[in-house]
Design a protein around this motif. Structure first.
Motif, mmCIF file in Angstrom:
data_model
loop_
_atom_site.group_PDB
_atom_site.id
_atom_site.type_symbol
_atom_site.label_atom_id
_atom_site.label_comp_id
_atom_site.label_asym_id
_atom_site.label_seq_id
_atom_site.Cartn_x
_atom_site.Cartn_y
_atom_site.Cartn_z
ATOM 1 N N GLU A 1 38.722 42.284 43.099
ATOM 2 C CA GLU A 1 40.136 42.242 42.706
ATOM 3 C C GLU A 1 40.523 43.265 41.643
ATOM 4 N N LEU A 2 39.550 43.898 40.981
ATOM 5 C CA LEU A 2 39.876 44.755 39.838
ATOM 6 C C LEU A 2 40.508 46.078 40.280
ATOM 7 N N ARG A 3 41.578 46.465 39.551
ATOM 8 C CA ARG A 3 42.323 47.683 39.847
ATOM 9 C C ARG A 3 42.638 48.412 38.539
ATOM 10 N N SER A 4 43.394 49.511 38.641
ATOM 11 C CA SER A 4 43.802 50.265 37.447
ATOM 12 C C SER A 4 44.639 49.411 36.498
ATOM 13 N N SER A 5 45.328 48.403 37.043
ATOM 14 C CA SER A 5 46.143 47.521 36.196
ATOM 15 C C SER A 5 45.291 46.671 35.254
ATOM 16 N N HIS A 6 43.969 46.612 35.501
ATOM 17 C CA HIS A 6 43.073 45.826 34.643
ATOM 18 C C HIS A 6 42.397 46.684 33.567
ATOM 19 N N GLN B 1 24.816 38.366 36.333
ATOM 20 C CA GLN B 1 26.113 38.198 35.674
ATOM 21 C C GLN B 1 26.251 39.331 34.666
ATOM 22 N N VAL B 2 27.367 40.054 34.724
ATOM 23 C CA VAL B 2 27.582 41.149 33.783
ATOM 24 C C VAL B 2 28.923 40.952 33.078
ATOM 25 N N SER B 3 28.973 41.361 31.827
ATOM 26 C CA SER B 3 30.225 41.342 31.060
ATOM 27 C C SER B 3 30.454 42.739 30.509
ATOM 28 N N GLY B 4 31.712 43.167 30.485
ATOM 29 C CA GLY B 4 32.018 44.504 29.981
ATOM 30 C C GLY B 4 33.496 44.808 30.081
ATOM 31 N N THR B 5 33.815 46.097 29.993
ATOM 32 C CA THR B 5 35.198 46.561 29.950
ATOM 33 C C THR B 5 35.527 47.342 31.214
ATOM 34 N N VAL B 6 36.749 47.133 31.729
ATOM 35 C CA VAL B 6 37.230 47.889 32.885
ATOM 36 C C VAL B 6 37.708 49.255 32.391
ATOM 37 N N ILE B 7 37.093 50.317 32.918
ATOM 38 C CA ILE B 7 37.474 51.674 32.512
ATOM 39 C C ILE B 7 37.780 52.510 33.755
ATOM 40 N N SER B 8 38.449 53.642 33.558
ATOM 41 C CA SER B 8 38.746 54.551 34.676
ATOM 42 C C SER B 8 37.494 55.340 35.045
ATOM 43 N N ARG B 9 37.352 55.654 36.306
ATOM 44 C CA ARG B 9 36.286 56.554 36.725
ATOM 45 C C ARG B 9 36.639 57.968 36.263
ATOM 46 N N PRO C 1 38.403 56.723 47.264
ATOM 47 C CA PRO C 1 39.589 56.170 47.935
ATOM 48 C C PRO C 1 39.257 55.180 49.048
ATOM 49 N N LYS C 2 38.002 55.188 49.524
ATOM 50 C CA LYS C 2 37.606 54.250 50.580
ATOM 51 C C LYS C 2 37.290 52.866 50.037
ATOM 52 N N MET C 3 37.260 52.735 48.726
ATOM 53 C CA MET C 3 36.877 51.491 48.071
ATOM 54 C C MET C 3 38.107 50.929 47.352
ATOM 55 N N PRO C 4 38.534 49.693 47.631
ATOM 56 C CA PRO C 4 39.711 49.140 46.948
ATOM 57 C C PRO C 4 39.611 49.199 45.425
ATOM 58 N N THR C 5 38.381 49.089 44.895
ATOM 59 C CA THR C 5 38.183 49.174 43.436
ATOM 60 C C THR C 5 37.748 50.578 43.026
ATOM 61 N N GLY C 6 38.026 51.563 43.875
ATOM 62 C CA GLY C 6 37.471 52.905 43.686
ATOM 63 C C GLY C 6 38.035 53.707 42.533
ATOM 64 N N GLU C 7 39.075 53.213 41.861
ATOM 65 C CA GLU C 7 39.635 53.959 40.725
ATOM 66 C C GLU C 7 39.024 53.537 39.396
ATOM 67 N N ILE C 8 38.298 52.414 39.390
ATOM 68 C CA ILE C 8 37.769 51.880 38.122
ATOM 69 C C ILE C 8 36.271 51.624 38.227
#
Length: 652
Positions: free
Chosen positions: A54-59, A115-123, A130-137
């Motif tokens: 579910e994670l995207r650039s909005s996260h 189980q991992v914990s961390g921060t959502v960052i931009s690639r 682009p082939k991966m729905p979470t491919g920007e983060i």
């Protein structure tokens, strides 16, 4: 529910116009609100904050905790974490302060659970996928925990990796991790939920469970037998809840529905299982058209949003029409190649086997046209077709090839008069390079043969690149007006039911029941999708005297086995009818799966075995004693004979 409805009706009956408007306005708004889809809370109650998919650039910038399986790791710099919702890239920390985290993520075998914990960052720029729905983060990990390590797998958890079906069934819990199986089972769940909504919430059906332990039912498929502690007495597992749902109508439940488990002790095929699931429905005071409209609405309402919408009403065809045009009671109407009767054209033929056929009762000459058959069918294909007809139907099949200038090429071409040749071209709408397959014989036999050859030729053409059956097209069809009875196999003087013994005769044919029962049509209807029967039902007999006559006199069944049902029909049974939709088969067609085993979580093998748990299994003699039964072991010759007759044996 009833109190709420009565209050609504009372409010609507008040004379005040404004009150009526308020109630209807409130009611319509509640319907709109209830129909709006809520986004499900996928991470409630569990040890994660988000799912991997579910994670995207909005996260960006959010602190998250994820749980999943390690799918891929590259150079100990990053890994891909997978859960049921999707994939996400995780950066493995390289600094010494995070050495323990790096050790966990680098040393854990593939498919280990972490189980991992961390921060959502931009690639980094240029590294987006682009082939991966979470491919920007990606996830910059701070902490990690190994929840369970994975031993060496019997196969990779990737859909493109080829695996035998036996291996898949043996390790079904691993096979279920694949993307396709996840999609199939989740889509099945969604469709069933929408069906419940449609039936219970929109049309007032009552969801009722019926017993699994029942008694032997006359006719139909073989049933599984369950021993009881009473000597010589056994339960049977129901082939369907047929009798119970009729009894529920006698009990005044009016509208019944169940996602029913059913059991049949017969050999497995690609579209059969010893235990299966059906959407079981029964209604009081209904006619055939009412059941058909209900099912059309049900499928339209529950149909997946990623498929083309279902168009209603479905076309309808009589059993006689289906047999005459397609050679089967479950025609695939996505393509042509219909059977055509050309008997009249060859009344004066000089071809021997055609003359013989027309001289006999119900003798006919039938043909189908294979478009561009000469281009795509090889000589060995034609020989195979003719051999199949001879071996399985004891029929001759004559191939005719249309050449230039409307000339026919065939061993019997010299016997085909010009008028007959032109008539064939007109009736079959043949073109150059088409092949016509012609056969002669009794109507049903000739049609059945050409029906099978029609499908066989379609398979051959498609294997060579011709597109006949659009896999994205869903072609629904009602088949109606079945015979009430068929002659028994092996004893054609006796009759057996075409559907089941509770199906009502067609009102126009009741008078024939007592003189010529083999001519009686039934109020039985089948729903066909792309050449597969996905549902069947009927209007039932609600008159005890008529039911007794059919069971005892026509079918010669022991009515004592059904005394409870006959008695119930005598106590004011309402007119009723129903249908059952084969859920496994429907989902197989919707998902495009090669077998219904691909839409069932834990299916049985061809032999009816659970390869994962080795069921069925033996039981010690002391555990059989309370049931007063003992095993009679077969001899070696009986075992050999049984294996030769098994449907999966190479010689059978």
């Amino acid at each position: 529910m009833f109190c709420w409805l009565s209050r609504l009706y009372r409010g609507l009956s008040r004379p005040t116009r404004r009150t009526t408007q308020l109630i209807w306005g409130s009611f319509s708004r509640s319907l709109v609100l209830s129909s709006q889809r809520r986004i499900p809370e996928l991470s409630s109650f569990v040890a994660r904050t988000n799912t991997c998919g579910e994670l995207r650039s909005s996260h960006l910038g959010q602190e998250v905790t994820l749980c999943g399986w390690i799918q891929y790791r590259r150079q100990n710099i990053f890994l891909v974490l997978r859960d049921f919702h999707g994939l996400v890239q995780v950066i493995i920390p390289q600094d010494e302060s995070a050495a323990s985290v790096k050790k966990i993520l680098c040393e854990a075998p593939m498919e280990s659970v972490v189980q991992v914990s961390g921060t959502v960052i931009s690639r980094p720029p240029g590294q987006e996928n682009p082939k991966m729905p979470t491919g920007e983060i990606e996830i910059k990990v701070k902490t990690a925990k190994l929840l369970n390590s994975c031993k060496k797998l019997p196969f990779e958890i990737k859909d493109f990796v080829k695996k035998t079906e036996a291996l898949r069934l043996r390790y079904r819990y691993l096979d279920l991790r694949g993307v396709q199986m996840q999609y199939n089972l989740r889509l099945r769940s969604q469709m069933v939920m929408k069906m419940r909504e449609y039936l219970c919430n929109l049309h007032g059906f009552v969801d009722i469970e019926t017993p699994t332990l029942f008694k032997r039912t006359p006719g139909g498929a073989k049933e599984f037998v369950i021993p009881s502690r009473e000597p010589g007495k056994f339960y049977s597992l129901p082939q369907s809840p047929q009798q119970f749902k009729q009894l529920l109508m006698v009990g005044g439940l009016d509208r019944y529905f169940q996602v029913a488990r059913c059991y049949r002790d017969e050999g497995s095929r690609p579209d059969r299982q010893p235990e299966f699931t059906q959407i079981d429905i029964e209604m009081s005071f209904v006619e055939q058209t009412g059941i058909q409209s209900l099912i059309e609405g049900l499928l339209q309402y529950s149909w997946p949003s990623d498929k083309d919408p279902v168009v209603v009403p479905f076309p309808s065809m009589t059993f006689a029409e289906a047999l005459a045009s397609y050679g089967t009671d479950k025609p695939d109407t996505r393509f042509g190649m219909k059977i055509v009767d050309i008997s009249d054209m060859f009344r004066n033929t000089e071809v021997g086997f055609l003359q013989d056929a027309l001289s006999k009762p119900q003798g006919t000459i039938k043909a189908i046209c294979i478009p561009e058959g000469e281009k795509y069918l090889k000589r060995k294909d034609i020989e195979s077709i003719r051999k199949f007809a001879a071996d399985h139907f004891n029929q001759e099949v004559l191939p005719l090839f249309l050449k230039t200038n409307n000339n026919w090429n065939s061993p019997v071409a010299k016997f085909i008069m010009e008028e007959q040749g032109l008539g064939l071209i007109r009736l079959l709408e043949t073109q150059e390079e088409d092949v016509v397959l012609l056969t002669a014989g009794e109507h049903k036999k000739a049609c059945s043969l050409l029906g099978k050859l029609r499908l066989e030729c379609a398979d051959l053409l498609e294997a060579r690149g011709v597109v006949l059956r659009d896999p994205a097209l869903f072609s629904f069809l009602w088949v109606v007006d079945f015979p009430l009875f068929f002659p028994k196999e092996g004893n054609p003087e006796e009759l057996e039911t075409a559907h089941h013994p509770f199906t009502a005769p067609h009102p126009s044919d009741i008078h024939l029941l007592y003189t010529e029962p083999q001519k009686v049509r039934s109020q039985h209807y089948d729903l066909v999708l792309n050449g597969s029967e996905i549902g069947g039902g009927s209007i039932r007999i609600h008159d005890a005297e008529l039911q007794h006559y059919i069971l005892a006199t026509v079918l010669k069944e022991d009515v004592k086995l059904l005394s409870h049902l006959l008695q119930a029909l005598d106590y004011g049974a309402p007119p009723h009818g129903g249908i059952a939709i084969g859920l496994d088969r429907l989902m197989c067609l919707v998902t495009g799966a090669p077998s219904i085993r691909d839409v069932i979580a834990f299916p049985k093998s061809f032999q009816g075995h659970d390869l994962m748990s080795n069921a069925p299994d033996s039981i010690p003699p002391e555990e059989l004693k309370p049931y007063h039964i003992q095993v009679s072991w077969p001899t070696d010759s009986e075992i050999e004979k049984s294996s030769l007759n098994h449907p999966c044996h190479p010689e059978s």
